[in-house]
Design a protein around this motif. Sequence first.
Motif, PDB file in Angstrom:
ATOM      1  N   GLY A  20       9.165  31.083   9.860  1.00 35.59           N
ATOM      2  CA  GLY A  20       8.840  29.547   9.972  1.00 35.59           C
ATOM      3  C   GLY A  20       8.029  29.149   8.672  1.00 35.59           C
ATOM      4  N   GLY A  21       7.170  30.144   8.132  1.00 37.39           N
ATOM      5  CA  GLY A  21       6.617  29.708   6.937  1.00 37.39           C
ATOM      6  C   GLY A  21       7.678  29.563   5.636  1.00 37.39           C
ATOM      7  N   VAL A  22       8.566  30.795   5.424  1.00 40.92           N
ATOM      8  CA  VAL A  22       9.466  30.580   4.411  1.00 40.92           C
ATOM      9  C   VAL A  22      10.362  29.308   4.563  1.00 40.92           C
ATOM     10  N   THR A  23      10.705  28.795   6.013  1.00 41.79           N
ATOM     11  CA  THR A  23      11.557  27.667   5.950  1.00 41.79           C
ATOM     12  C   THR A  23      10.714  26.632   5.646  1.00 41.79           C
ATOM     13  N   ALA A  24       9.599  26.330   5.990  1.00 44.15           N
ATOM     14  CA  ALA A  24       8.725  25.077   5.515  1.00 44.15           C
ATOM     15  C   ALA A  24       8.816  24.989   4.148  1.00 44.15           C
ATOM     16  N   ALA A  25       8.341  26.253   3.451  1.00 43.85           N
ATOM     17  CA  ALA A  25       8.186  26.271   1.873  1.00 43.85           C
ATOM     18  C   ALA A  25       9.475  25.788   1.347  1.00 43.85           C
ATOM     19  N   ILE A  32      10.939  18.027  -2.574  1.00 46.39           N
ATOM     20  CA  ILE A  32      10.072  17.577  -3.974  1.00 46.39           C
ATOM     21  C   ILE A  32      11.249  17.437  -5.000  1.00 46.39           C
ATOM     22  N   GLY A  33      12.251  18.563  -4.856  1.00 49.16           N
ATOM     23  CA  GLY A  33      13.500  18.368  -6.014  1.00 49.16           C
ATOM     24  C   GLY A  33      14.289  16.719  -5.900  1.00 49.16           C
ATOM     25  N   MET A  34      14.492  16.365  -4.454  1.00 44.44           N
ATOM     26  CA  MET A  34      14.822  15.116  -4.288  1.00 44.44           C
ATOM     27  C   MET A  34      14.472  14.054  -4.600  1.00 44.44           C
ATOM     28  N   GLY A  57       9.152  19.544   6.230  1.00 43.22           N
ATOM     29  CA  GLY A  57       8.267  21.015   5.968  1.00 43.22           C
ATOM     30  C   GLY A  57       7.017  21.137   6.110  1.00 43.22           C
ATOM     31  N   ALA A  58       6.290  20.001   5.705  1.00 52.17           N
ATOM     32  CA  ALA A  58       4.828  19.781   5.882  1.00 52.17           C
ATOM     33  C   ALA A  58       4.367  20.089   7.181  1.00 52.17           C
ATOM     34  N   GLY A  59       5.152  19.228   8.230  1.00 52.44           N
ATOM     35  CA  GLY A  59       4.700  19.135   9.559  1.00 52.44           C
ATOM     36  C   GLY A  59       4.738  20.719  10.029  1.00 52.44           C
ATOM     37  N   ILE A  60       5.916  21.270   9.763  1.00 51.69           N
ATOM     38  CA  ILE A  60       6.145  22.807  10.022  1.00 51.69           C
ATOM     39  C   ILE A  60       4.897  23.525   9.806  1.00 51.69           C
TER      40      ILE A  60
END
Length: 89
Positions: A20-25, A32-34, A57-60
């Motif tokens: 989950g942490g990897v997914t959020a990152a 950020i890229g978008m 992502g920040a919510g996760i």
Amino acid sequence: MTPEELERLKNRKLTGPEKGGVTAALLMFFGIGMIMGGSSGGNNPIFYTGTGIFSMGAGIALYLLFKYQPSGKGAWDEEELDQKEGKGE
């Protein structure tokens, strides 16, 4: 590090919270890229989509932070590291 510890690390699988942490990152990275691409190109739909993806992502990340709070005891605990290095008080 002993060969047994190294082998154990090689065969280690990621836990659910780590995935989950990897997914959020990754979500925040793409967001950020978008945001950067949308704002520099003047394309508001891409910019706002990026803000939404970043927010997900920040919510996760916040959910994982509050659900699986660090215990304070671990490999990076300063006292434990000092004892391993022989720097005990």
